[in-house]
Design a protein around this motif. Structure first.
Motif, mmCIF file in Angstrom:
data_model
loop_
_atom_site.group_PDB
_atom_site.id
_atom_site.type_symbol
_atom_site.label_atom_id
_atom_site.label_comp_id
_atom_site.label_asym_id
_atom_site.label_seq_id
_atom_site.Cartn_x
_atom_site.Cartn_y
_atom_site.Cartn_z
ATOM 1 N N PHE A 1 9.731 17.608 7.499
ATOM 2 C CA PHE A 1 9.068 16.319 7.728
ATOM 3 C C PHE A 1 9.663 15.269 6.801
ATOM 4 O O PHE A 1 9.962 15.544 5.644
ATOM 5 C CB PHE A 1 7.575 16.415 7.460
ATOM 6 C CG PHE A 1 6.784 17.223 8.442
ATOM 7 C CD1 PHE A 1 7.394 18.044 9.387
ATOM 8 C CD2 PHE A 1 5.397 17.165 8.429
ATOM 9 C CE1 PHE A 1 6.653 18.786 10.283
ATOM 10 C CE2 PHE A 1 4.640 17.899 9.322
ATOM 11 C CZ PHE A 1 5.278 18.721 10.241
ATOM 12 N N THR A 2 9.790 14.058 7.328
ATOM 13 C CA THR A 2 10.292 12.937 6.544
ATOM 14 C C THR A 2 9.403 11.731 6.781
ATOM 15 O O THR A 2 9.065 11.417 7.930
ATOM 16 C CB THR A 2 11.729 12.587 6.937
ATOM 17 O OG1 THR A 2 12.573 13.737 6.780
ATOM 18 C CG2 THR A 2 12.271 11.459 6.061
ATOM 19 N N ILE A 3 9.047 11.058 5.696
ATOM 20 C CA ILE A 3 8.232 9.853 5.810
ATOM 21 C C ILE A 3 9.096 8.650 5.449
ATOM 22 O O ILE A 3 9.924 8.712 4.535
ATOM 23 C CB ILE A 3 6.980 9.941 4.905
ATOM 24 C CG1 ILE A 3 6.019 8.795 5.179
ATOM 25 C CG2 ILE A 3 7.360 10.033 3.438
ATOM 26 C CD1 ILE A 3 4.663 8.958 4.459
ATOM 27 N N SER A 4 8.907 7.565 6.178
ATOM 28 C CA SER A 4 9.669 6.351 5.905
ATOM 29 C C SER A 4 8.821 5.138 6.275
ATOM 30 O O SER A 4 7.825 5.267 6.988
ATOM 31 C CB SER A 4 10.976 6.334 6.700
ATOM 32 O OG SER A 4 10.725 6.377 8.091
ATOM 33 N N GLY B 1 -3.740 16.350 2.748
ATOM 34 C CA GLY B 1 -2.669 15.371 2.623
ATOM 35 C C GLY B 1 -1.326 16.060 2.762
ATOM 36 O O GLY B 1 -1.131 17.152 2.221
ATOM 37 N N ILE B 2 -0.406 15.427 3.499
ATOM 38 C CA ILE B 2 0.907 16.036 3.741
ATOM 39 C C ILE B 2 1.976 15.356 2.897
ATOM 40 O O ILE B 2 2.658 15.988 2.107
ATOM 41 C CB ILE B 2 1.307 15.892 5.214
ATOM 42 C CG1 ILE B 2 0.242 16.429 6.152
ATOM 43 C CG2 ILE B 2 2.620 16.634 5.465
ATOM 44 C CD1 ILE B 2 0.528 16.079 7.599
ATOM 45 N N MET B 3 2.128 14.062 3.102
ATOM 46 C CA MET B 3 3.157 13.304 2.414
ATOM 47 C C MET B 3 2.656 11.883 2.217
ATOM 48 O O MET B 3 1.772 11.418 2.926
ATOM 49 C CB MET B 3 4.459 13.254 3.234
ATOM 50 C CG MET B 3 5.046 14.582 3.620
ATOM 51 S SD MET B 3 6.617 14.433 4.493
ATOM 52 C CE MET B 3 7.709 14.098 3.110
ATOM 53 N N CYS B 4 3.288 11.213 1.258
ATOM 54 C CA CYS B 4 2.919 9.820 1.004
ATOM 55 C C CYS B 4 4.168 9.039 0.624
ATOM 56 O O CYS B 4 5.097 9.604 0.023
ATOM 57 C CB CYS B 4 1.880 9.741 -0.100
ATOM 58 S SG CYS B 4 1.155 8.103 -0.307
ATOM 59 N N ILE B 5 4.174 7.773 0.975
ATOM 60 C CA ILE B 5 5.284 6.906 0.594
ATOM 61 C C ILE B 5 4.726 5.741 -0.227
ATOM 62 O O ILE B 5 3.769 5.086 0.165
ATOM 63 C CB ILE B 5 6.078 6.419 1.826
ATOM 64 C CG1 ILE B 5 7.323 5.651 1.392
ATOM 65 C CG2 ILE B 5 5.209 5.625 2.793
ATOM 66 C CD1 ILE B 5 8.339 5.462 2.513
ATOM 67 N N HIS B 6 5.351 5.538 -1.376
ATOM 68 C CA HIS B 6 4.916 4.476 -2.275
ATOM 69 C C HIS B 6 5.412 3.116 -1.778
ATOM 70 O O HIS B 6 6.259 3.029 -0.896
ATOM 71 C CB HIS B 6 5.457 4.731 -3.675
ATOM 72 C CG HIS B 6 4.767 5.854 -4.381
ATOM 73 N ND1 HIS B 6 3.577 5.702 -5.055
ATOM 74 C CD2 HIS B 6 5.110 7.156 -4.525
ATOM 75 C CE1 HIS B 6 3.218 6.856 -5.587
ATOM 76 N NE2 HIS B 6 4.125 7.762 -5.279
ATOM 77 N N THR B 7 4.902 2.079 -2.401
ATOM 78 C CA THR B 7 5.353 0.728 -2.067
ATOM 79 C C THR B 7 6.840 0.557 -2.349
ATOM 80 O O THR B 7 7.511 -0.253 -1.708
ATOM 81 C CB THR B 7 4.566 -0.312 -2.861
ATOM 82 O OG1 THR B 7 4.701 -0.036 -4.260
ATOM 83 C CG2 THR B 7 3.080 -0.263 -2.514
ATOM 84 N N THR B 8 7.354 1.338 -3.278
ATOM 85 C CA THR B 8 8.775 1.263 -3.641
ATOM 86 C C THR B 8 9.669 1.992 -2.652
ATOM 87 O O THR B 8 10.892 1.854 -2.705
ATOM 88 C CB THR B 8 8.985 1.888 -5.020
ATOM 89 O OG1 THR B 8 8.525 3.254 -4.960
ATOM 90 C CG2 THR B 8 8.217 1.137 -6.097
ATOM 91 N N GLY B 9 9.062 2.788 -1.806
ATOM 92 C CA GLY B 9 9.836 3.619 -0.882
ATOM 93 C C GLY B 9 9.978 5.051 -1.356
ATOM 94 O O GLY B 9 10.453 5.914 -0.611
ATOM 95 N N GLY B 10 9.589 5.310 -2.597
ATOM 96 C CA GLY B 10 9.597 6.670 -3.081
ATOM 97 C C GLY B 10 8.565 7.512 -2.357
ATOM 98 O O GLY B 10 7.524 7.001 -1.933
ATOM 99 N N THR B 11 8.882 8.784 -2.197
ATOM 100 C CA THR B 11 7.990 9.641 -1.426
ATOM 101 C C THR B 11 7.494 10.810 -2.263
ATOM 102 O O THR B 11 8.122 11.198 -3.247
ATOM 103 C CB THR B 11 8.683 10.176 -0.167
ATOM 104 O OG1 THR B 11 9.783 11.008 -0.552
ATOM 105 C CG2 THR B 11 9.193 9.031 0.696
ATOM 106 N N TYR C 1 0.821 -1.207 0.000
ATOM 107 C CA TYR C 1 0.000 0.000 0.000
ATOM 108 C C TYR C 1 0.858 1.262 0.000
ATOM 109 O O TYR C 1 1.927 1.301 0.621
ATOM 110 C CB TYR C 1 -0.891 0.035 1.250
ATOM 111 C CG TYR C 1 -1.982 -1.002 1.243
ATOM 112 C CD1 TYR C 1 -1.716 -2.317 1.606
ATOM 113 C CD2 TYR C 1 -3.288 -0.667 0.873
ATOM 114 C CE1 TYR C 1 -2.713 -3.273 1.588
ATOM 115 C CE2 TYR C 1 -4.282 -1.615 0.866
ATOM 116 C CZ TYR C 1 -3.996 -2.923 1.231
ATOM 117 O OH TYR C 1 -4.986 -3.866 1.215
ATOM 118 N N GLY C 2 0.343 2.273 -0.695
ATOM 119 C CA GLY C 2 0.872 3.598 -0.496
ATOM 120 C C GLY C 2 0.296 4.127 0.807
ATOM 121 O O GLY C 2 -0.906 3.991 1.052
#
Length: 121
Positions: A66-69, A45-55, A30-31
């Motif tokens: 802010f950092t998403i991981s 919406g602020i940030m999102c992380i893809h299934t690949t890890g791309g943000t 899931y993203g």
């Protein structure tokens, strides 16, 4: 099924780490997006992380702060928030969409309950 945690009261300039955990499914496919709703404002919406890890970042005001991981082994997604400002005060939510990201709350398959972040000046 999704639960955000880690909110609290922090002074301006401080940091908080929010965590999003799933209890009944694997986040890996899931993203995962973070949203927030400030008092009197619409949820954004602020940030999102893809299934690949791309943000992807949806809000300019959090860039560089802010950092998403994600940690698929722990089935969690983290939002690291640094240099917090009073205008970051909001209820923060995480949500999941199969395979991809979105900044639209209504487009998310799973939508968790929020956690309150209060930044004092």
């Amino acid at each position: 099924q999704l639960q955000a945690s880690g909110g609290g009261l922090v002074q301006a300039g401080g940091s908080l780490t929010l965590s999003c955990a799933a209890s009944e499914f694997a986040l890996e496919g899931y993203g995962i997006a973070w949203f927030r709703q400030a008092p009197g404002k619409e949820r954004e919406g602020i940030m999102c992380i893809h299934t690949t890890g791309g943000t992807v970042n949806y809000v300019d005001s959090v860039k560089g702060r802010f950092t998403i991981s994600r940690d698929n082994a722990k089935n969690t997604v983290t939002l690291q928030m640094n240099s917090l400002k009073p205008e970051d005060t909001a209820v923060y939510y995480c949500a999941a969409r199969r395979y991809t990201c979105s900044s639209y709350w209504s487009a998310m398959r799973y939508r968790g309950k929020g956690t309150l972040v209060t930044v004092s000046s």
